[in-house]
Design an enzyme around this catalytic site. Structure first.
Site, PDB file in Angstrom:
ATOM      1  CG  HIS A 271      -1.811  -1.164   1.336  1.00 19.67           C
ATOM      2  ND1 HIS A 271      -2.907  -1.362   0.521  1.00 19.67           N
ATOM      3  CD2 HIS A 271      -1.790  -2.223   2.188  1.00 19.67           C
ATOM      4  CE1 HIS A 271      -3.522  -2.484   0.860  1.00 19.67           C
ATOM      5  NE2 HIS A 271      -2.863  -3.027   1.865  1.00 19.67           N
ATOM      6  CG  ASP A 272       1.754   2.949   3.732  1.00 18.40           C
ATOM      7  OD1 ASP A 272       0.658   3.462   3.452  1.00 18.40           O
ATOM      8  OD2 ASP A 272       2.010   2.456   4.841  1.00 18.40           O
TER       9      ASP A 272
END
Length: 342
Positions: A271-272
């Site tokens: 995600h990040d």
């Protein structure tokens, strides 16, 4: 005289062309002035190594930490670990908010492990935290910054920036853009049926940032669940053979298992790290400007990001919502940057 006029005209054209080339080169070489606000977290650590390996494009002013995936003491240690693994101890780390603005704290130890980084052994880093706290650092730095000059990458709950904005609304003058990993629309949530963890962890903070009027880009689950690991992509990282690739490989091999099992995916999201890829190579992604609101009311939709994708309400389009991305392009870029580290 006519000949001298031609020569002068030629010289002027040459000088103009040279100035245009110089201006274009300077613009191309201009670094992004960046603060990374983070709650490491396995995917945060991958994102931090990715960013710290990209000094030509990213001038990382500081890492600011917040409670989120695990408690603040652990997120702060993990940010310092990522800094150490990247060999970038000169980048300061400021600890920030230990809890959300209003709600009861929640953590994601079931996903990231009790120490916040699955798949690797943690230790106390050699370099400590910077003096002061993240909220004051944000206020002081953004107040002193040139107008609209600093980008903030938000990889966790938005508590630090919200507290800074509440105390000093004028700091918006220094913000160029806030790029958030968070939210969900088409994908559905990952902590409730409709809410993504970072927004669910502190929706009131997300509302403060949203209502501040700063330029906002969101990379939600809609896109992160399309940028997935695969056996070939993990082997691509492992083939580098350096310490950074081993750390990332060990983290991802453990971290992605939960999402693969829960969602029935062939690979797992990172995600990040998509935020860093977006900053480095935005052409890998696509989306549209939309109206978005955050639901902070207690109830089953708490923490939901409500996105008017088709502009049915004709409200102000306050967020650039990223909806898709080039998965192989992402992993090629990540691998190329990790190759720069030891």
């Amino acid at each position: 005289m006519h000949r001298y006029a031609q020569i002068l005209q030629h010289l002027l054209r040459s000088l103009l062309l040279l100035s245009l080339i110089t201006a274009t080169s300077a613009q191309a070489a201009e670094k992004i002035e960046l603060i990374i606000d983070t709650d490491p977290g396995a995917d945060d650590v991958v994102a931090l190594l990715f960013a710290l390996a990209s000094p030509e494009e990213l001038n990382i002013r500081a890492l600011t930490t917040v409670a989120g995936n695990v408690r603040l003491d652990k997120t702060s240690r993990n940010a310092r670990l990522a800094r150490e693994w990247a060999g970038r101890e000169e980048v300061p780390v400021y600890a920030g908010a230990p809890k959300p603005l209003l709600r009861r704290p929640i953590y994601a130890e079931n996903i990231h492990g009790k120490e916040g980084i699955s798949g690797v052994t943690v230790h106390e880093p050699k370099a400590g935290l910077a003096d002061g706290n993240a909220v004051n650092y944000l206020i002081d730095t953004l107040r002193a910054a040139k107008p609209q000059s600093i980008t903030i990458a938000m990889l966790g709950p938005q508590t630090n920036l919200a507290l800074a904005l509440i105390q000093a609304p004028d700091i918006t003058q220094g913000i160029k853009e806030v790029v958030v990993m968070g939210g969900a629309h088409f994908n559905g949530g990952n902590i409730t049926p409709v809410a993504e963890f970072n927004l669910f962890a502190d929706p009131q903070a997300a509302e403060v940032v949203l209502n501040s009027g700063v330029k906002l880009t969101y990379l939600p689950l809609d896109v992160t669940h399309k940028v997935l690991t695969s056996e070939a992509r993990l082997q691509q990282v492992a083939a580098l053979g350096n310490n950074a690739s081993k750390v990332v490989g060990n983290i991802l091999n453990e971290y992605v298992k939960g999402d693969m099992e829960h969602y029935g995916l062939s690979g797992g999201p990172v995600h990040d790290a998509t935020v860093i890829a977006y900053l480095l190579k935005p052409q890998l992604f696509s989306g549209r400007q939309v109206n978005m609101v955050v639901d902070s009311r207690e109830g089953p939709t708490f923490g939901q990001t409500i996105v008017d994708w088709h502009d049915g309400l004709k409200q102000e389009k306050n967020v650039f919502w990223v909806e898709s991305g080039d998965a192989q392009g992402f992993f090629d870029l990540l691998t190329a940057r990790l190759a720069r580290l030891k």
